[in-house]
Enzyme design. Structure first.
Site, short mmCIF file in Angstrom:
data_model
loop_
_atom_site.label_atom_id
_atom_site.label_comp_id
_atom_site.label_asym_id
_atom_site.label_seq_id
_atom_site.Cartn_x
_atom_site.Cartn_y
_atom_site.Cartn_z
N HIS A 167 6.80 3.82 -2.60
CA HIS A 167 6.85 2.51 -2.20
C HIS A 167 5.61 1.24 -1.99
CE1 HIS A 167 11.47 2.91 -1.14
NE2 HIS A 167 11.20 4.11 -0.78
N SER A 227 7.98 8.90 -7.83
CA SER A 227 6.72 9.91 -6.75
C SER A 227 7.63 11.46 -6.83
CB SER A 227 7.27 9.66 -5.08
OG SER A 227 8.60 9.69 -5.18
#
Length: 298
Positions: A167, A227
């Site tokens: 993020h 991720s």
């Protein structure tokens, strides 16, 4: 449909003040007493945090630092091959440390001159309205724990790797950060749970698992892909559908497995146009309008 609680280990506090993170039976750290005690202590730091006070620091262990170094090196290499240019440029501007786990205020300091976003701690699951709503103030709730050292390239739940490498990299881009701010404004208009669920599903297939065509290839921009050591290598094998918020908000899917269907934009500008319009116009009637359109077309 998106059930965010499946992604997090529940956190409880006893009457005596003891904090417990309830790992699933399949979690890599379930039989590691030291890891479980560590998770409890880190969650307690977040639960004790009061807005306006200093962000609690976690004294990361050598094992946790090693996990971060391993994952950072692996994901950085994959981003060069598989992430879109906007994300690669944002990552270069953000310049996350690769030799140690950054504290949340360190991440905030790196984001501040780029987009003004800041991080605050979360023990685990943050209710959707609060989580999304904080984006309007350019605030992001993030967990601080690391995945189990026995499986550094795998996690069954969002950890610091996801929150920061996923993020924060997005939030370092002015274009993606602007979409996050629109998300925060949009959630405040929604009163029905049906609208919130539809909204969360669109977020899932865009800012979490979005892909985009670039230079004749499909590249990723979603934080969940950025991720994920495994899924970032597999997303090109998914069935790719056009960027369509109606389909994104109504499709059934399983969040515990690699996504077999992804929604592909034609450019970052296309992402901004489609999602920007959706986030600025969604209301409580939006799910029923898309459901009616889908039935009419069938």
């Amino acid at each position: 449909m998106f059930t965010e609680a499946q992604l997090y280990s529940p956190v409880t506090r006893s009457r005596d003040g003891d904090v417990t993170v309830h790992l699933s039976d399949e979690h890599p750290g379930i039989n590691d007493a030291e890891y479980r005690a560590r998770r409890n202590a880190i969650a307690a730091l977040a639960l004790n945090y009061q807005p306006g006070t200093g962000i609690p620091h976690v004294n990361y262990t050598q094992a946790e630092q090693d996990v971060w170094r391993t994952v950072s090196a692996e994901l950085n290499a994959k981003h060069q091959r598989l992430a879109c240019t906007e994300i690669r440029d944002a990552a270069a501007a953000l310049a996350l440390p690769t030799d140690h786990v950054p504290q949340l205020d360190e991440v905030s300091d790196l984001l501040a001159p780029l987009t003004g976003f800041s991080y605050i701690p979360a023990a685990g699951l943050v209710p959707l309205r609060e989580f999304f709503g904080s984006f309007a103030d350019r605030t992001f709730h993030a967990t601080q724990y690391l995945r189990h050292h026995s499986a550094p390239l795998y996690t069954p739940e969002p950890d610091a790797v996801h929150e920061i490498i996923g993020h924060a990299t997005q939030l370092a881009s002015e274009r993606f950060a602007a979409l996050y701010v629109e998300v925060g404004a949009a959630i405040s208009r929604l009163e029905t749970e049906a609208a919130v669920k539809f909204f969360a599903d669109v977020f899932w297939f865009s800012l979490e698992f979005g892909v985009v065509r670039e230079a004749g290839e499909v590249r990723c921009y979603g934080a969940g892909l950025l991720s994920s050591y495994g899924e970032i290598e597999e997303f090109r094998d998914a069935v790719l559908r056009p960027l369509d918020v109606g389909a994104m908000g109504t499709i059934d899917y399983d969040i515990t497995h690699y996504q077999p269907v992804l929604f592909c934009a034609e450019s970052v500008g296309h992402i901004e146009a489609v999602l920007g319009e959706f986030f600025t116009t969604i209301d409580d009637e939006t799910p029923s309008r898309y459901s009616y359109s889908a039935k009419s077309a069938s």
